[in-house]
Design a protein around this motif. Structure first.
Motif, mmCIF file in Angstrom:
data_model
loop_
_atom_site.group_PDB
_atom_site.id
_atom_site.type_symbol
_atom_site.label_atom_id
_atom_site.label_comp_id
_atom_site.label_asym_id
_atom_site.label_seq_id
_atom_site.Cartn_x
_atom_site.Cartn_y
_atom_site.Cartn_z
ATOM 1 N N GLY A 107 0.913 -1.093 -0.082
ATOM 2 C CA GLY A 107 0.180 0.033 -0.033
ATOM 3 C C GLY A 107 0.831 1.087 -0.030
ATOM 4 N N LEU A 108 2.158 1.082 -0.257
ATOM 5 C CA LEU A 108 3.071 2.228 -0.340
ATOM 6 C C LEU A 108 3.607 2.510 -1.688
ATOM 7 C CD1 LEU A 108 5.196 1.290 2.970
ATOM 8 C CD2 LEU A 108 3.395 2.781 2.822
ATOM 9 N N ASP A 259 4.506 5.098 7.206
ATOM 10 C CA ASP A 259 5.130 5.931 6.218
ATOM 11 C C ASP A 259 6.075 5.159 5.507
ATOM 12 O OD1 ASP A 259 3.577 8.624 6.836
ATOM 13 O OD2 ASP A 259 4.709 8.318 8.752
ATOM 14 N N VAL A 260 6.760 4.425 6.271
ATOM 15 C CA VAL A 260 8.127 3.596 5.695
ATOM 16 C C VAL A 260 8.037 2.340 6.638
ATOM 17 C CG1 VAL A 260 10.553 3.491 5.740
ATOM 18 C CG2 VAL A 260 9.302 5.666 5.760
ATOM 19 N N ILE A 261 8.379 1.186 5.713
ATOM 20 C CA ILE A 261 8.610 -0.150 6.121
ATOM 21 C C ILE A 261 10.014 -0.692 5.684
ATOM 22 C CG2 ILE A 261 6.147 -0.761 6.266
ATOM 23 C CD1 ILE A 261 6.674 -2.728 3.625
ATOM 24 N N GLY A 270 17.353 -16.741 0.597
ATOM 25 C CA GLY A 270 18.411 -17.202 0.773
ATOM 26 C C GLY A 270 19.535 -16.361 -0.073
ATOM 27 N N ILE A 271 18.983 -15.713 -1.132
ATOM 28 C CA ILE A 271 19.783 -14.632 -1.882
ATOM 29 C C ILE A 271 19.578 -13.074 -1.327
ATOM 30 C CG2 ILE A 271 20.165 -13.230 -3.953
ATOM 31 C CD1 ILE A 271 20.549 -16.483 -4.346
ATOM 32 N N PRO A 272 20.844 -12.746 -0.843
ATOM 33 C CA PRO A 272 20.503 -11.495 -0.014
ATOM 34 C C PRO A 272 19.890 -10.344 -0.526
ATOM 35 C CG PRO A 272 23.040 -12.358 0.105
ATOM 36 C CD PRO A 272 22.236 -13.158 -0.914
ATOM 37 N N LEU A 273 18.651 -9.950 0.116
ATOM 38 C CA LEU A 273 17.982 -8.751 -0.677
ATOM 39 C C LEU A 273 17.223 -8.128 0.582
ATOM 40 C CD1 LEU A 273 17.117 -7.303 -3.197
ATOM 41 C CD2 LEU A 273 15.047 -8.956 -3.274
ATOM 42 N N GLY A 274 17.076 -6.988 0.617
ATOM 43 C CA GLY A 274 16.293 -6.130 1.429
ATOM 44 C C GLY A 274 15.504 -5.032 0.898
ATOM 45 N N PHE A 275 14.589 -4.421 1.514
ATOM 46 C CA PHE A 275 14.086 -3.213 0.816
ATOM 47 C C PHE A 275 13.773 -2.248 1.818
ATOM 48 C CE2 PHE A 275 10.461 -6.122 1.017
ATOM 49 C CZ PHE A 275 9.591 -5.306 1.509
ATOM 50 N N VAL A 276 13.497 -0.849 1.433
ATOM 51 C CA VAL A 276 12.578 0.099 2.314
ATOM 52 C C VAL A 276 11.629 0.538 1.318
ATOM 53 C CG1 VAL A 276 12.846 2.415 3.088
ATOM 54 C CG2 VAL A 276 14.924 1.178 3.217
ATOM 55 N N ALA A 277 10.248 0.561 1.766
ATOM 56 C CA ALA A 277 9.144 0.992 0.889
ATOM 57 C C ALA A 277 8.430 2.044 1.641
ATOM 58 C CB ALA A 277 8.151 -0.121 0.854
ATOM 59 N N ALA A 278 8.129 3.141 1.018
ATOM 60 C CA ALA A 278 7.678 4.524 1.649
ATOM 61 C C ALA A 278 6.671 5.067 0.770
ATOM 62 C CB ALA A 278 9.033 5.372 1.590
ATOM 63 N N THR A 279 5.908 6.055 1.645
ATOM 64 C CA THR A 279 4.921 6.888 0.642
ATOM 65 C C THR A 279 5.739 7.826 -0.105
ATOM 66 O OG1 THR A 279 4.861 8.246 2.685
ATOM 67 C CG2 THR A 279 3.419 6.745 2.777
ATOM 68 N N ASP A 280 5.231 8.570 -1.158
ATOM 69 C CA ASP A 280 5.704 9.600 -1.605
ATOM 70 C C ASP A 280 6.413 10.623 -0.796
ATOM 71 O OD1 ASP A 280 5.778 8.628 -4.472
ATOM 72 O OD2 ASP A 280 3.627 9.184 -4.552
ATOM 73 N N ARG A 281 5.579 11.139 0.182
ATOM 74 C CA ARG A 281 5.922 12.119 1.104
ATOM 75 C C ARG A 281 7.346 11.753 1.694
ATOM 76 N NH1 ARG A 281 4.539 11.880 6.467
ATOM 77 N NH2 ARG A 281 5.032 13.693 7.823
#
Length: 412
Positions: A107-108, A259-261, A270-281
């Motif tokens: 939903g971001l 606002d952020v996750i 098992g493959i290294p991967l992360g993320f930041v998800a955020a609103t446009d603001r």
């Protein structure tokens, strides 16, 4: 046509030789258990002698589809032969579709890819600081919780509310403020006009699988809005399918939107991967050149994650039902063993709190072919693969029951 001969299979190592070599050459920062795992299949792993173990740790929640999942293996073989990495100087086919998938699931609006949960926390902290600085140079504080865990890099450690992780590296990043879990009055006192961000794990993992109360989370949302701060949910351990929903905040009715996750662990299987998800603001706080990564969001990792989401869509009902069954069976176990204080968690994120240290129970279970770990000293933690079945739950209960019958509570 030139042909390249296949490399011969290496000779199987003995557990003793593996352990001794690591003792000689590796930084001795891990307190490893005396087990050398050689391979895995489904919910099971096998040691160098061929002994089988039911894996309820799953790489601390990473191996969400178990080991050697056929769809993951197919994608890894295909993509590794085409393109593994090109850096973020150029486009590839999979970052955009994966970002869209995460945006729709969360939903971001916008996504940044990195390599781990700690890196995701660092990205979120930079977003918080930049957001606050645009308002006032005095607006730089971040509120987090006692007993929280957000990673081992300096920024992440600075907002980790467990002294044992922090003390050897102080002084930490300034501006971190801590408050007790689920104490609304204390939260109201610590969030001020100087607060740029509030960071919460909705189910605290490392501190013993401790969910936050919905009213506490709603108050955090209210205070973030009142003081123009960013509300960040750390979903690294408690999200991406593990609670039976895509993310743990989606368990609330109505949903409390962040606002952020931040997330990582299961998404790359098992493959290294992360993320930041955020609103446009929130995302607008990071302009071109303000943040980046060399490895984050590579072609192989992103394609694996897209396949993971396809499989996850079919597994969410199983996560809920099998997790519920597991907690019921553990509650039955608590009726036999009075030292079990509480069974808690959501989906396939489960904690069993004991009256005393659970480390020996975890060791005895390992000896009997079950991998489970003990966190916060007294909590047996299970983060099993999402493909876990009720039959495997029954197997785990039998082993735990046997280990608990041997347990000797300390004499008062």
């Amino acid at each position: 046509m030139d042909s390249v001969a296949a490399s011969p299979e290496p000779a199987p190592a003995t557990s003793a030789s593996v352990i001794e070599l690591e003792k000689q050459y590796l930084l001795q920062n891990y307190s490893r258990l005396p087990l050398v795992i050689a391979r895995g299949k489904g919910c099971y792993v096998y040691d160098t002698s061929g002994k089988r173990y039911l894996d309820l740790i799953a790489g601390i929640g990473v191996n969400a589809l178990g080991h050697a999942h056929p769809r993951m293996m197919k994608v890894i073989r295909e993509q590794s032969a085409r393109l593994i990495h090109i850096s973020n100087l150029y486009y590839h086919e999979y970052q955009g579709p994966l970002a869209e998938r995460i945006a729709k699931a969360s939903g971001l609006d916008r996504v940044f890819f990195c390599n781990s949960g700690a890196e995701a926390t660092e990205g979120a902290l930079k977003m918080i600081r930049s957001h606050g600085r645009k308002i006032s140079h005095e607006k730089y504080e971040t509120v987090a919780l006692n007993d929280s865990f957000h990673g081992r890099t300096f920024g992440a450690l600075s907002i980790t509310g467990q002294e044992n992780y922090r003390r050897d590296f102080e002084p930490m990043l300034p501006g971190a403020r801590f408050t007790p879990r689920n104490d609304i009055h204390a939260l109201e006192q610590v969030v001020t006009e100087r607060t740029a961000g509030i960071v919460l794990e909705l189910v605290q993992g490392e501190s013993g699988i401790r969910p936050l109360d919905p009213d506490f989370v709603r108050k955090a949302r209210e205070l973030a809005d009142r003081h123009n701060a960013l509300l960040v949910f750390d979903e690294t351990q408690c999200g991406v399918g593990r609670p039976g929903t895509y993310f743990s905040y989606q368990l609330f009715d109505p949903v409390v939107m962040p606002d952020v996750i931040t997330a990582a662990k299961p998404i790359g299987c098992g493959i290294p991967l992360g993320f930041v998800a955020a609103t446009d603001r929130a995302a607008s706080a990071i302009a071109p050149g303000m943040h980046g990564t060399t490895f984050g969001g590579g072609a192989l990792a992103c394609r694996v994650a897209l396949e993971f989401f396809d499989v996850l869509d079919t597994l969410l009902p199983n996560i809920t039902s099998t997790g519920s069954y597991f907690r019921v069976r553990l509650t039955e176990l608590a009726q036999k063993h009075s030292f079990i204080k509480e069974v808690r968690g959501y989906g396939l994120m489960i904690g069993v709190e004991l009256d005393f240290s659970g480390k020996q129970i975890a060791l005895d279970a390992m000896e009997d072919g079950l991998l489970i770990n003990c966190t916060h000293n007294t909590v047996l933690r299970a983060l099993p693969p999402y493909i876990l079945t009720e039959q495997e739950v029954d197997r785990a209960i039998r082993v735990l029951d046997k280990a608990m019958k041997k347990a000797k509570p300390p004499e008062v």
